[in-house]
Design an enzyme around this catalytic site. Structure first.
Site, PDB file in Angstrom:
ATOM      1  N   HIS A 144       0.816  -1.219   0.000  1.00  0.00           N
ATOM      2  CA  HIS A 144       0.000   0.000   0.000  1.00  0.00           C
ATOM      3  C   HIS A 144       0.846   1.264   0.000  1.00  0.00           C
ATOM      4  CE1 HIS A 144      -3.081  -2.652   2.339  1.00  0.00           C
ATOM      5  NE2 HIS A 144      -3.038  -2.956   1.055  1.00  0.00           N
ATOM      6  N   TYR A 157       2.726   1.766  13.324  1.00  0.00           N
ATOM      7  CA  TYR A 157       3.504   2.610  12.429  1.00  0.00           C
ATOM      8  C   TYR A 157       3.035   4.052  12.465  1.00  0.00           C
ATOM      9  CZ  TYR A 157      -0.090   0.889   9.181  1.00  0.00           C
ATOM     10  OH  TYR A 157      -1.264   0.507   8.584  1.00  0.00           O
TER      11      TYR A 157
HETATM   12  C1  T46 Z   1      -4.719   2.684   6.737  1.00  0.00           C
HETATM   13  C2  T46 Z   1      -5.988   3.136   7.401  1.00  0.00           C
HETATM   14  C3  T46 Z   1      -7.163   2.407   7.300  1.00  0.00           C
HETATM   15  N1  T46 Z   1      -8.294   2.849   7.922  1.00  0.00           N
HETATM   16  C4  T46 Z   1      -9.500   2.032   7.834  1.00  0.00           C
HETATM   17  C5  T46 Z   1      -9.928   1.717   6.425  1.00  0.00           C
HETATM   18  C6  T46 Z   1     -10.575   0.357   6.556  1.00  0.00           C
HETATM   19  O1  T46 Z   1     -11.940   0.508   6.913  1.00  0.00           O
HETATM   20  C7  T46 Z   1      -9.833  -0.290   7.713  1.00  0.00           C
HETATM   21  C8  T46 Z   1      -8.766  -1.273   7.263  1.00  0.00           C
HETATM   22  O2  T46 Z   1      -7.952  -0.634   6.299  1.00  0.00           O
HETATM   23  P1  T46 Z   1      -6.945  -1.490   5.406  1.00  0.00           P
HETATM   24  O3  T46 Z   1      -7.618  -2.770   4.995  1.00  0.00           O
HETATM   25  O4  T46 Z   1      -6.392  -0.591   4.340  1.00  0.00           O
HETATM   26  O5  T46 Z   1      -5.815  -1.822   6.477  1.00  0.00           O
HETATM   27  P2  T46 Z   1      -4.420  -2.554   6.112  1.00  0.00           P
HETATM   28  O6  T46 Z   1      -4.633  -3.602   5.099  1.00  0.00           O
HETATM   29  O7  T46 Z   1      -3.828  -2.907   7.417  1.00  0.00           O
HETATM   30  O8  T46 Z   1      -3.543  -1.426   5.426  1.00  0.00           O
HETATM   31  C9  T46 Z   1      -2.452  -0.810   6.070  1.00  0.00           C
HETATM   32  O9  T46 Z   1      -1.384  -1.710   6.062  1.00  0.00           O
HETATM   33  C10 T46 Z   1      -0.328  -1.486   5.161  1.00  0.00           C
HETATM   34  C11 T46 Z   1       0.798  -2.406   5.508  1.00  0.00           C
HETATM   35  C12 T46 Z   1       0.102  -0.077   5.114  1.00  0.00           C
HETATM   36  O10 T46 Z   1       1.277   0.261   4.987  1.00  0.00           O
HETATM   37  C13 T46 Z   1      -0.928   0.937   5.079  1.00  0.00           C
HETATM   38  O11 T46 Z   1      -0.557   2.001   5.925  1.00  0.00           O
HETATM   39  C14 T46 Z   1      -2.284   0.540   5.415  1.00  0.00           C
HETATM   40  O12 T46 Z   1      -2.927   0.559   4.179  1.00  0.00           O
HETATM   41  O13 T46 Z   1      -9.202   0.790   8.438  1.00  0.00           O
HETATM   42  C15 T46 Z   1      -8.326   4.014   8.656  1.00  0.00           C
HETATM   43  O14 T46 Z   1      -9.378   4.404   9.191  1.00  0.00           O
HETATM   44  N2  T46 Z   1      -7.185   4.758   8.752  1.00  0.00           N
HETATM   45  C16 T46 Z   1      -6.005   4.359   8.155  1.00  0.00           C
HETATM   46  O15 T46 Z   1      -4.981   5.070   8.291  1.00  0.00           O
END
Ligand code: T46
Length: 187
Positions: free
Chosen positions: A62, A132
Site C-alpha cells: 500500500h 507505524y
Molecule cells: C490505513 C488506514 C485504514 N483505515 C480504515 C480503512 C478500513 O476501513 C480499515 C482497514 O484498512 P486497510 O484494509 O487498508 O488496512 P491494512 O490492510 O492494514 O492497510 C495498512 O497496512 C499497510 C501495511 C500499510 O502500509 C498501510 O498504511 C495501510 O494501508 O481501516 C483508517 O481508518 N485509517 C487508516 O490510516
C-alpha cells in the site's frame, strides 16, 4: 538511535538505544529531535496499529498518492513480520526493487519508508501487532496499492500466495506495470 542503510538508498533501519538491567530494558523508541537530525526533518501526525491473528497474513502493498503521500516508520510490538518496501518512483535506478527486513519486539527496530515506496508485511507468528507512524493523515481517496505477488517485484514471501490471509482489496491490486505514475525520482 542508530540508523542502518539498506540496499535501497533512503530506506533505513532505525535502532533505538536500549538500557538493559535485571528487570528487562528501557528504550526511548522515538524522539522527534533524533529522528529529524538522523533520518529526515519530518513530522509524524498519525500513529496506526494493526493486529493480525494468523500466520501468513499479508497486508499490502500500500501507499497513499498525492496530495496525501505518507512516509512510514514501522515497528513490530508483538509477534514478528517480514516488512517490505518497494520503490515505485518512476525513473528511479531502483524502480521495482524492494527491501525486506524482519521486524520483531526482540530486535526493536523501526523500518523507515519514505514517500515514493509501497509498503507491506507478512506475519511470521500468530497475533502479530504492528505500530507505524505516518507523516500525513489517512485518505481513502489517496489509498492505492500494488499486487503483493507481482512477479516483476519478486518478493519471496514466507507464505505461498494461495495460502496467504488477505483482504479482498489486496487480492485485486494492480501489477506494477499497470500502475499510473504516482511518484517520479528526483536525482
Ligand atoms: C490505513 C488506514 C485504514 N483505515 C480504515 C480503512 C478500513 O476501513 C480499515 C482497514 O484498512 P486497510 O484494509 O487498508 O488496512 P491494512 O490492510 O492494514 O492497510 C495498512 O497496512 C499497510 C501495511 C500499510 O502500509 C498501510 O498504511 C495501510 O494501508 O481501516 C483508517 O481508518 N485509517 C487508516 O490510516
Amino acid at each position: 538511535m542508530q540508523t542502518i542503510e539498506t540496499s535501497i538508498p533512503g530506506i533505513l533501519r532505525v535502532v533505538p538505544k536500549r538500557h538493559s538491567d535485571p528487570r528487562g530494558y528501557f528504550s526511548e523508541v522515538f524522539r522527534d529531535d533524533l529522528f529529524r537530525a538522523g533520518v529526515a526533518d519530518l513530522a509524524f501526525i498519525q500513529d496506526n496499529m494493526s493486529l493480525s491473528r494468523e500466520v501468513g497474513t499479508i497486508r499490502g502493498l500500500h501507499f497513499q498518492s498525492e496530495p496525501k503521500p505518507q512516509g512510514k516508520l514501522v515497528r513490530c510490538l508483538a509477534g514478528a513480520i517480514l516488512d517490505v518496501a518497494v520503490d515505485i518512483r518512476v525513473g528511479s535506478p531502483t524502480f521495482g526493487r524492494h527491501v525486506a527486513v524482519e521486524l520483531t519486539p526482540e530486535n526493536g527496530e523501526w523500518l523507515w519508508i519514505p514517500v515514493g515506496f509501497a509498503h507491506g508485511f507478512c506475519t511470521l507468528v500468530p497475533d502479530t501487532v504492528v505500530l507505524y507512524k505516518v507523516t500525513d493523515y489517512y485518505s481513502a481517496a489517496a489509498d492505492k496499492g500494488v499486487a503483493f505477488d507481482d512477479p516483476d517485484i519478486g518478493i519471496a514471501w514466507p507464505v505461498e500466495p494461495a495460502a496467504a490471509v488477505l483482504s479482498d482489496k489486496d487480492r485485486r491490486q494492480p501489477r506494477l506495470a499497470d500502475l499510473p505514475t504516482y511518484f517520479t525520482h528526483s536525482a
